[in-house]
Design a protein around this motif. Structure first.
Motif, PDB file in Angstrom:
ATOM      1  N   GLU A  19      -2.323  23.680 -45.367  1.00 19.49           N
ATOM      2  CA  GLU A  19      -3.174  22.850 -44.523  1.00 19.49           C
ATOM      3  C   GLU A  19      -4.338  23.635 -43.920  1.00 19.49           C
ATOM      4  O   GLU A  19      -5.448  23.116 -43.821  1.00 19.49           O
ATOM      5  N   GLU A  20      -4.052  24.876 -43.567  1.00 17.26           N
ATOM      6  CA  GLU A  20      -5.076  25.622 -42.814  1.00 17.26           C
ATOM      7  C   GLU A  20      -6.297  25.967 -43.668  1.00 17.26           C
ATOM      8  O   GLU A  20      -7.380  26.180 -43.133  1.00 17.26           O
ATOM      9  N   TYR A  21      -6.145  25.967 -44.979  1.00 16.26           N
ATOM     10  CA  TYR A  21      -7.300  26.282 -45.828  1.00 16.26           C
ATOM     11  C   TYR A  21      -8.063  25.031 -46.258  1.00 16.26           C
ATOM     12  O   TYR A  21      -9.086  25.132 -46.910  1.00 16.26           O
ATOM     13  N   LEU A  22      -7.511  23.897 -45.916  1.00 20.47           N
ATOM     14  CA  LEU A  22      -8.001  22.648 -46.490  1.00 20.47           C
ATOM     15  C   LEU A  22      -9.476  22.404 -46.237  1.00 20.47           C
ATOM     16  O   LEU A  22     -10.250  22.124 -47.173  1.00 20.47           O
ATOM     17  N   GLU A  23      -9.897  22.537 -44.942  1.00 23.18           N
ATOM     18  CA  GLU A  23     -11.270  22.173 -44.567  1.00 23.18           C
ATOM     19  C   GLU A  23     -12.280  22.983 -45.368  1.00 23.18           C
ATOM     20  O   GLU A  23     -13.210  22.431 -45.961  1.00 23.18           O
ATOM     21  N   LYS A  24     -12.037  24.270 -45.414  1.00 30.84           N
ATOM     22  CA  LYS A  24     -12.955  25.155 -46.111  1.00 30.84           C
ATOM     23  C   LYS A  24     -13.001  24.833 -47.610  1.00 30.84           C
ATOM     24  O   LYS A  24     -14.066  24.729 -48.220  1.00 30.84           O
ATOM     25  N   PHE A  25     -11.801  24.606 -48.120  1.00 31.56           N
ATOM     26  CA  PHE A  25     -11.630  24.321 -49.543  1.00 31.56           C
ATOM     27  C   PHE A  25     -12.387  23.046 -49.920  1.00 31.56           C
ATOM     28  O   PHE A  25     -13.151  22.997 -50.883  1.00 31.56           O
ATOM     29  N   ARG A  52      -9.902  16.078 -60.866  1.00 33.61           N
ATOM     30  CA  ARG A  52      -9.992  15.871 -62.312  1.00 33.61           C
ATOM     31  C   ARG A  52      -9.653  17.145 -63.068  1.00 33.61           C
ATOM     32  O   ARG A  52      -9.880  18.250 -62.571  1.00 33.61           O
ATOM     33  N   LEU A  53      -9.185  16.921 -64.265  1.00 27.90           N
ATOM     34  CA  LEU A  53      -8.713  18.047 -65.069  1.00 27.90           C
ATOM     35  C   LEU A  53      -9.807  19.075 -65.313  1.00 27.90           C
ATOM     36  O   LEU A  53      -9.586  20.288 -65.217  1.00 27.90           O
ATOM     37  N   ARG A  54     -11.007  18.600 -65.597  1.00 29.58           N
ATOM     38  CA  ARG A  54     -12.080  19.539 -65.951  1.00 29.58           C
ATOM     39  C   ARG A  54     -12.586  20.303 -64.722  1.00 29.58           C
ATOM     40  O   ARG A  54     -13.335  21.273 -64.866  1.00 29.58           O
ATOM     41  N   ASP A  55     -12.205  19.851 -63.475  1.00 28.74           N
ATOM     42  CA  ASP A  55     -12.645  20.567 -62.274  1.00 28.74           C
ATOM     43  C   ASP A  55     -11.622  21.586 -61.793  1.00 28.74           C
ATOM     44  O   ASP A  55     -11.822  22.228 -60.765  1.00 28.74           O
ATOM     45  N   VAL A  56     -10.523  21.714 -62.528  1.00 25.76           N
ATOM     46  CA  VAL A  56      -9.485  22.641 -62.066  1.00 25.76           C
ATOM     47  C   VAL A  56      -9.975  24.083 -62.158  1.00 25.76           C
ATOM     48  O   VAL A  56      -9.755  24.888 -61.252  1.00 25.76           O
ATOM     49  N   GLN A  57     -10.699  24.403 -63.220  1.00 29.01           N
ATOM     50  CA  GLN A  57     -11.170  25.777 -63.393  1.00 29.01           C
ATOM     51  C   GLN A  57     -12.121  26.225 -62.278  1.00 29.01           C
ATOM     52  O   GLN A  57     -11.908  27.283 -61.681  1.00 29.01           O
ATOM     53  N   PRO A  58     -13.146  25.377 -61.939  1.00 31.38           N
ATOM     54  CA  PRO A  58     -13.980  25.753 -60.782  1.00 31.38           C
ATOM     55  C   PRO A  58     -13.184  25.875 -59.482  1.00 31.38           C
ATOM     56  O   PRO A  58     -13.497  26.703 -58.633  1.00 31.38           O
ATOM     57  N   LEU A  59     -12.099  25.030 -59.351  1.00 33.32           N
ATOM     58  CA  LEU A  59     -11.304  25.104 -58.119  1.00 33.32           C
ATOM     59  C   LEU A  59     -10.598  26.445 -58.001  1.00 33.32           C
ATOM     60  O   LEU A  59     -10.421  26.958 -56.899  1.00 33.32           O
ATOM     61  N   MET A  65     -12.072  32.427 -53.603  1.00 32.82           N
ATOM     62  CA  MET A  65     -13.020  32.734 -52.522  1.00 32.82           C
ATOM     63  C   MET A  65     -12.427  32.431 -51.154  1.00 32.82           C
ATOM     64  O   MET A  65     -12.690  33.115 -50.177  1.00 32.82           O
ATOM     65  N   THR A  66     -11.638  31.342 -51.058  1.00 32.75           N
ATOM     66  CA  THR A  66     -11.030  31.003 -49.751  1.00 32.75           C
ATOM     67  C   THR A  66      -9.718  31.719 -49.541  1.00 32.75           C
ATOM     68  O   THR A  66      -9.068  31.546 -48.528  1.00 32.75           O
ATOM     69  N   ARG A  67      -9.291  32.467 -50.542  1.00 30.53           N
ATOM     70  CA  ARG A  67      -8.059  33.262 -50.458  1.00 30.53           C
ATOM     71  C   ARG A  67      -6.838  32.385 -50.210  1.00 30.53           C
ATOM     72  O   ARG A  67      -6.018  32.653 -49.336  1.00 30.53           O
ATOM     73  N   CYS A  68      -6.791  31.259 -50.885  1.00 32.75           N
ATOM     74  CA  CYS A  68      -5.558  30.467 -50.815  1.00 32.75           C
ATOM     75  C   CYS A  68      -5.081  30.212 -52.232  1.00 32.75           C
ATOM     76  O   CYS A  68      -5.824  30.418 -53.190  1.00 32.75           O
ATOM     77  N   ARG A  69      -3.845  29.791 -52.332  1.00 33.55           N
ATOM     78  CA  ARG A  69      -3.307  29.511 -53.657  1.00 33.55           C
ATOM     79  C   ARG A  69      -2.931  28.030 -53.700  1.00 33.55           C
ATOM     80  O   ARG A  69      -2.394  27.499 -52.731  1.00 33.55           O
ATOM     81  N   PHE A  70      -3.225  27.404 -54.790  1.00 36.00           N
ATOM     82  CA  PHE A  70      -2.770  26.002 -54.917  1.00 36.00           C
ATOM     83  C   PHE A  70      -1.797  25.902 -56.080  1.00 36.00           C
ATOM     84  O   PHE A  70      -1.808  26.707 -56.991  1.00 36.00           O
TER      85      PHE A  70
END
Lengths: 436, 94
Positions: A19-25, A52-59, A65-70
């Motif tokens: 949750e804490e990384y959400l806003e930045k992400f 979307r599937l094709r946006d997973v790589q940019p995420l 960059m935000t130092r979180c893991r999804f």
């Protein structure tokens, strides 16, 4: 709606992140033009969102960059579905087989309907169609409807039109039969009397009249004959000597199709009696229904009274049982009994009322005998008196009608003569046997 | 600061005079509430905070605070946010 369909087509994944990384992400993703949706709290202090599937790589880049893991928790959409299907090839094959079979089986004719025939039997038309190459299970492409129509028209007599239409797997043969005119001139026809009566008027269109106005005729008697005897020589022609007389002998009898209108007066008789004092049962409007179930020979009342609470009643029973199959008979029956209460009235009539009632009843009976187009000339109501005074009114009704009695019948060579023929002889049952 | 205020004032008067919508001229957020079920916020600058009972959305120079229960962000696009849930309050924080 459209967007959801597009998402499905492209494929999307559900990811969770703390949750804490959400806003930045989210802010970073949206500024990069990544479309996110369905952001909701998941278990723990994690948040789930769809991408979307094709946006997973940019995420992944943003996550670094935000130092979180999804974590990806769910995959949905067409690309994943295809992937899953690739692993289950039997399912795919089955589906494909189904579609192919559906297509293949729908290209045959499975049902043949023949409609519109009245006199010509269905089997005859079906037989002709069978010869022309139409049977159940024939491929659709081998059926030429125009050719089929033509061959049925040619081979089945008495058809005016044939239409063959293919509707899915159903082939319908619509036929219209020829309606022949009742008279084609080939048959010789007499006009005979339908019933006994007194001729009121006779109008001969063609043929030779054997009766006159005022004659009494019986049923079956020939009224207008198809045989026209040679003309009688008139008085002045008598002088023209024997030559003409010889001619007369040689003149043949002319045969025509007899036509004409014969109207006769006909009498109908009816009799009825009505008692002056009578006991009549009438329903009171009260009714009660008993529902019971019969198992074997034991009856169980499910609803309704054990004893009928009426003194006089009418009983309607309706038994429902399970359908029998082979020789298995389930001994369970549902019985619905309806009791309708009746009450007895003493119906007392005056003599005049009884007379009117009896007259009406007799007229009702007579009306069944009188044809619709008959004209009623006279109605006579007579009370039959007996010597001793009885509590019964007896009436006799005589109705006189004017109706057309002419009926076309095949000509008989011995036909009628000029006297009164025996009524039974000309009756429809044996009238045609003496044809020549 | 006085200069910025003056500029805003002129802009507002101009948009009033020309009858232009304020969300274009003045870069203001446009908020659409559908009952108490949905809020659409256009012209946003990203979100500041999110949990199931509070969503803070940054707009030009203010923060919009949506409070409620079971709040979810139905979708986020570069110019529009849709918040869904049982909304109980909407406030501007500066």
């Amino acid at each position: 709606m459209f967007l959801k369909m597009l998402n499905y087509l492209y494929g999307y994944v559900t990811i969770t992140l703390p949750e804490e990384y959400l806003e930045k992400f989210i802010n970073m993703a949206t500024t990069r033009g990544i479309y996110l949706w369905g952001i909701a709290n998941a278990f723990g202090n994690r948040v789930a969102l769809n991408v979307r599937l094709r946006d997973v790589q940019p995420l992944r880049h943003i996550a670094r960059m935000t130092r979180c893991r999804f974590h990806i928790v769910a995959r949905s959409g067409l690309p994943f579905f295809i992937g899953r299907l690739r692993r289950r090839q039997a399912l795919l094959g089955g589906a494909l087989f189904f579609v192919i079979m559906l297509y293949a089986l729908s290209s045959f004719i499975w049902v043949i309907d023949i409609t519109g025939n009245r006199l010509i039997s269905e089997a005859k038309i079906a037989g002709v169609a069978r010869q022309a190459g139409l049977y159940r299970g024939v491929p659709k492409w081998s059926v030429d409807t125009a050719e089929l129509e033509k061959s049925i028209m040619q081979q089945v007599n008495g058809l005016a039109w044939v239409g063959v239409t293919v509707d899915g797997t159903r082939l319908e043969i619509k036929v219209v039969e020829k309606v022949l005119p009742p008279d084609n001139g080939a048959q010789l026809v007499d006009i005979v009397a339908q019933k006994d009566g007194l001729i009121k008027e006779i109008l001969v269109l063609s043929g030779h009249p054997l009766v006159q106005e005022g004659d009494t005729v019986t049923g079956g008697q020939v009224l207008i004959s198809a045989a026209i005897p040679p003309l009688k020589i008139e008085e002045e022609d008598k002088n023209n000597a024997d030559a003409v007389e010889k001619d007369e002998h040689q003149l043949p009898v002319q045969y025509v199709h007899a036509r004409g209108i014969v109207r006769a007066r006909i009498w109908y008789d009816g009799y009825d009696e009505v008692k002056l004092k009578e006991q009549v049962k009438r329903p009171t409007g009260q009714e009660i229904t008993k529902l019971c179930m019969k198992i074997g020979c034991k009856e169980i009342i499910l609803m309704g009274p054990r004893q009928v609470p009426y003194a006089h009643y009418v009983k309607h029973t309706d038994v429902k049982r399970l359908p029998t199959w082979r020789n298995i008979n389930v001994p369970v029956e549902f019985i619905t009994v309806k009791y309708i209460e009746q009450k007895i009235y003493n119906n007392i009539l005056s003599r005049a009322e009884a007379r009117r009632l009896a007259g009406n009843q007799t007229m009702d009976k007579l009306r069944l005998q009188i044809p619709d187009n008959a004209k009623i000339l006279k109605t006579q109501l007579r009370e039959v008196k007996t010597v001793s005074e009885e509590p019964i009114v007896r009436v006799r009704v005589t109705v006189e009608t004017l109706e057309e009695i002419g009926l076309e019948k095949p000509h008989r060579s011995d036909g009628g003569g000029n006297g009164i023929v025996d009524g039974k002889d000309g009756s429809p049952s044996n009238g045609n046997q003496n044809n020549t | 600061m006085a200069w910025k205020d003056l500029k805003n004032k002129v802009k507002r008067q101009l948009s009033d005079y020309l009858e232009l919508p304020g969300d274009i001229m003045l870069d203001l957020p446009k908020i659409v509430l559908v009952g108490n079920l949905q809020v659409f916020i256009e012209n946003h600058r990203g979100i500041q905070e999110y949990n199931s009972c509070l969503v803070r959305v940054v707009v030009s120079d203010k923060v919009i605070e949506v409070t409620g229960e079971n709040l979810t962000l139905r979708n986020i696009m570069p110019d529009e946010i849709c918040v869904e849930g049982l909304i109980t309050g909407l406030a501007f924080l500066s």
